[in-house]
Design a protein around this motif. Structure first.
Motif, PDB file in Angstrom:
ATOM      1  N   GLY A 108     -20.254 -17.155  87.682  1.00 57.40           N
ATOM      2  CA  GLY A 108     -19.962 -15.865  88.306  1.00 57.40           C
ATOM      3  C   GLY A 108     -18.686 -15.978  89.118  1.00 57.40           C
ATOM      4  O   GLY A 108     -18.732 -16.344  90.295  1.00 57.40           O
ATOM      5  N   ILE A 109     -17.550 -15.690  88.490  1.00 61.76           N
ATOM      6  CA  ILE A 109     -16.264 -15.900  89.166  1.00 61.76           C
ATOM      7  C   ILE A 109     -15.744 -14.578  89.724  1.00 61.76           C
ATOM      8  O   ILE A 109     -14.661 -14.082  89.374  1.00 61.76           O
ATOM      9  CB  ILE A 109     -15.245 -16.556  88.202  1.00 61.76           C
ATOM     10  N   GLY A 110     -16.562 -13.967  90.576  1.00 63.68           N
ATOM     11  CA  GLY A 110     -16.119 -12.806  91.344  1.00 63.68           C
ATOM     12  C   GLY A 110     -15.479 -13.297  92.633  1.00 63.68           C
ATOM     13  O   GLY A 110     -14.934 -14.402  92.692  1.00 63.68           O
ATOM     14  N   PHE A 133     -17.917 -20.531  84.924  1.00 58.17           N
ATOM     15  CA  PHE A 133     -18.402 -19.655  83.852  1.00 58.17           C
ATOM     16  C   PHE A 133     -18.407 -18.194  84.306  1.00 58.17           C
ATOM     17  O   PHE A 133     -18.666 -17.896  85.471  1.00 58.17           O
ATOM     18  CB  PHE A 133     -19.824 -20.044  83.444  1.00 58.17           C
ATOM     19  N   ASP A 134     -18.152 -17.302  83.335  1.00 60.04           N
ATOM     20  CA  ASP A 134     -18.222 -15.877  83.605  1.00 60.04           C
ATOM     21  C   ASP A 134     -18.367 -15.143  82.266  1.00 60.04           C
ATOM     22  O   ASP A 134     -18.192 -15.737  81.193  1.00 60.04           O
ATOM     23  CB  ASP A 134     -16.969 -15.389  84.336  1.00 60.04           C
ATOM     24  N   LEU A 135     -18.707 -13.850  82.347  1.00 64.94           N
ATOM     25  CA  LEU A 135     -18.829 -13.007  81.154  1.00 64.94           C
ATOM     26  C   LEU A 135     -17.586 -12.178  80.874  1.00 64.94           C
ATOM     27  O   LEU A 135     -17.386 -11.709  79.755  1.00 64.94           O
ATOM     28  CB  LEU A 135     -20.022 -12.055  81.311  1.00 64.94           C
ATOM     29  N   ASP A 136     -16.759 -11.991  81.895  1.00 65.91           N
ATOM     30  CA  ASP A 136     -15.591 -11.124  81.786  1.00 65.91           C
ATOM     31  C   ASP A 136     -14.574 -11.726  80.808  1.00 65.91           C
ATOM     32  O   ASP A 136     -14.041 -12.816  81.037  1.00 65.91           O
ATOM     33  CB  ASP A 136     -14.948 -10.944  83.156  1.00 65.91           C
ATOM     34  N   ALA A 137     -14.292 -10.989  79.718  1.00 70.61           N
ATOM     35  CA  ALA A 137     -13.355 -11.494  78.707  1.00 70.61           C
ATOM     36  C   ALA A 137     -11.967 -11.739  79.290  1.00 70.61           C
ATOM     37  O   ALA A 137     -11.229 -12.613  78.806  1.00 70.61           O
ATOM     38  CB  ALA A 137     -13.270 -10.498  77.543  1.00 70.61           C
ATOM     39  N   ASP A 138     -11.590 -10.977  80.313  1.00 69.40           N
ATOM     40  CA  ASP A 138     -10.267 -11.153  80.932  1.00 69.40           C
ATOM     41  C   ASP A 138     -10.163 -12.446  81.730  1.00 69.40           C
ATOM     42  O   ASP A 138      -9.062 -12.884  82.061  1.00 69.40           O
ATOM     43  CB  ASP A 138      -9.956  -9.969  81.851  1.00 69.40           C
ATOM     44  N   ILE A 169     -25.141 -20.292  91.410  1.00 66.41           N
ATOM     45  CA  ILE A 169     -25.220 -18.959  90.820  1.00 66.41           C
ATOM     46  C   ILE A 169     -24.646 -17.940  91.800  1.00 66.41           C
ATOM     47  O   ILE A 169     -25.186 -17.742  92.885  1.00 66.41           O
ATOM     48  CB  ILE A 169     -26.668 -18.598  90.462  1.00 66.41           C
ATOM     49  N   ALA A 170     -23.535 -17.317  91.398  1.00 66.16           N
ATOM     50  CA  ALA A 170     -22.875 -16.299  92.234  1.00 66.16           C
ATOM     51  C   ALA A 170     -22.710 -15.020  91.426  1.00 66.16           C
ATOM     52  O   ALA A 170     -21.674 -14.364  91.477  1.00 66.16           O
ATOM     53  CB  ALA A 170     -21.526 -16.816  92.719  1.00 66.16           C
ATOM     54  N   THR A 171     -23.753 -14.684  90.671  1.00 62.92           N
ATOM     55  CA  THR A 171     -23.727 -13.507  89.797  1.00 62.92           C
ATOM     56  C   THR A 171     -24.509 -12.358  90.425  1.00 62.92           C
ATOM     57  O   THR A 171     -25.239 -12.557  91.397  1.00 62.92           O
ATOM     58  CB  THR A 171     -24.373 -13.843  88.442  1.00 62.92           C
ATOM     59  N   PRO A 172     -24.418 -11.148  89.850  1.00 66.96           N
ATOM     60  CA  PRO A 172     -25.331 -10.075  90.265  1.00 66.96           C
ATOM     61  C   PRO A 172     -26.772 -10.491  89.987  1.00 66.96           C
ATOM     62  O   PRO A 172     -27.036 -11.328  89.103  1.00 66.96           O
ATOM     63  CB  PRO A 172     -24.906  -8.902  89.381  1.00 66.96           C
TER      64      PRO A 172
END
Length: 268
Positions: A108-110, A133-138, A169-172
């Motif tokens: 979670g790379i917010g 790791f992250d889900l954001d394609a950008d 874990i730093a995700t929503p």
């Protein structure tokens, strides 16, 4: 628990340090981490010895509790001298498992994930960040803190390949359980969870939960209680026997301050 002579195995063939570690209450473990931070600072300033009173005041606990905590290490100090700073640092690092590195993955790379990935203090304390790791394609492939961000689908493979032992874990909250499952599948043994959700994990996985909103609510309670106390003291100032609670020497009223541990919630 009877003392185990240095160098001799304990019950079930455990090393003496392992036997001592198993006997330490979790609240004391949290305080040992605080003592280590304080002692490391003292060592950097050139201190070679410290009294229990000095260390307890700097750590925000009473000296009796500190001496009890340090007795778990087999360290009782020397009357009139105190504790050797270097020896205590080594003992605490050994008990906390800091004599070896623990590779970390941040998911979670917010804003929070960025801050954790860029924090330079982790490697020096034995916690190098080895995967992001992250889900954001950008974000995929973009370096953060010198590491390229990988897709969450690759968590199990990359964690296994790089020997990651701690996952952050730093995700929503909606993504946290799925991320947790992938970390466990990749061989991660411990999880630090910043998402406000209780994770379901196997019995052998350790989870620490950091809920900043809960911590702020606890602080709000103490602010409100002090305001109520102040109002009550003003209203009772003319009554015989009205007493203002005494300070305990650490800037807290007697019986109200924390003992150095963290109010964290572990796995359900």
């Amino acid at each position: 628990m009877p003392a185990v002579p240095a160098g001799e195995p304990g019950r079930n063939g455990d090393a003496p340090e392992a036997v001592r570690a198993k006997s330490i209450p979790e609240a004391a473990v949290a305080r040992l981490a605080v003592y280590l931070r304080v002692l490391s600072g003292m060592s950097e300033q050139g201190a070679t010895t410290v009294s229990s009173e000095e260390l307890s005041q700097a750590a925000g606990v009473n000296s009796a509790k500190l001496r009890k905590d340090l007795s778990y290490l087999g360290s009782y100090g020397t009357r009139g001298v105190g504790y050797e700073v270097g020896v205590l640092v080594s003992q605490i690092e050994r008990i906390l498992g800091l004599t070896r590195q623990h590779k970390v993955a941040v998911v979670g790379i917010g804003n929070l994930g960025h801050a954790l990935a860029n924090y330079g203090g982790f490697p020096g304390r034995g916690f190098p960040v080895e995967a992001l790791f992250d889900l954001d394609a950008d974000l995929i492939g973009v370096p953060v803190g010198g590491l390229p961000v990988s897709h969450m689908d690759d968590i199990p493979r990359i964690c296994a390949e790089r020997g990651i032992s701690i996952g952050v874990i730093a995700t929503p909250p909606t993504a946290a359980q799925s991320v947790c499952d992938r970390l466990v599948a990749g061989g991660v043994q411990c999880i630090l969870n910043f998402a406000p959700v209780v994770l379901q994990v196997p019995a052998h996985i350790e989870v620490r939960k950091v809920d900043l909103a809960v911590e702020l609510q606890i602080l709000s309670f103490h602010v409100a209680r002090r305001a109520d106390d102040a109002a009550g003291n003003q209203g009772n100032s003319g009554l015989p026997g009205a007493v203002v609670p005494a300070e305990n020497g650490n800037g807290r009223r007697n019986g109200t301050g924390p003992d150095g541990g963290r109010g964290m919630v572990v796995r359900s």
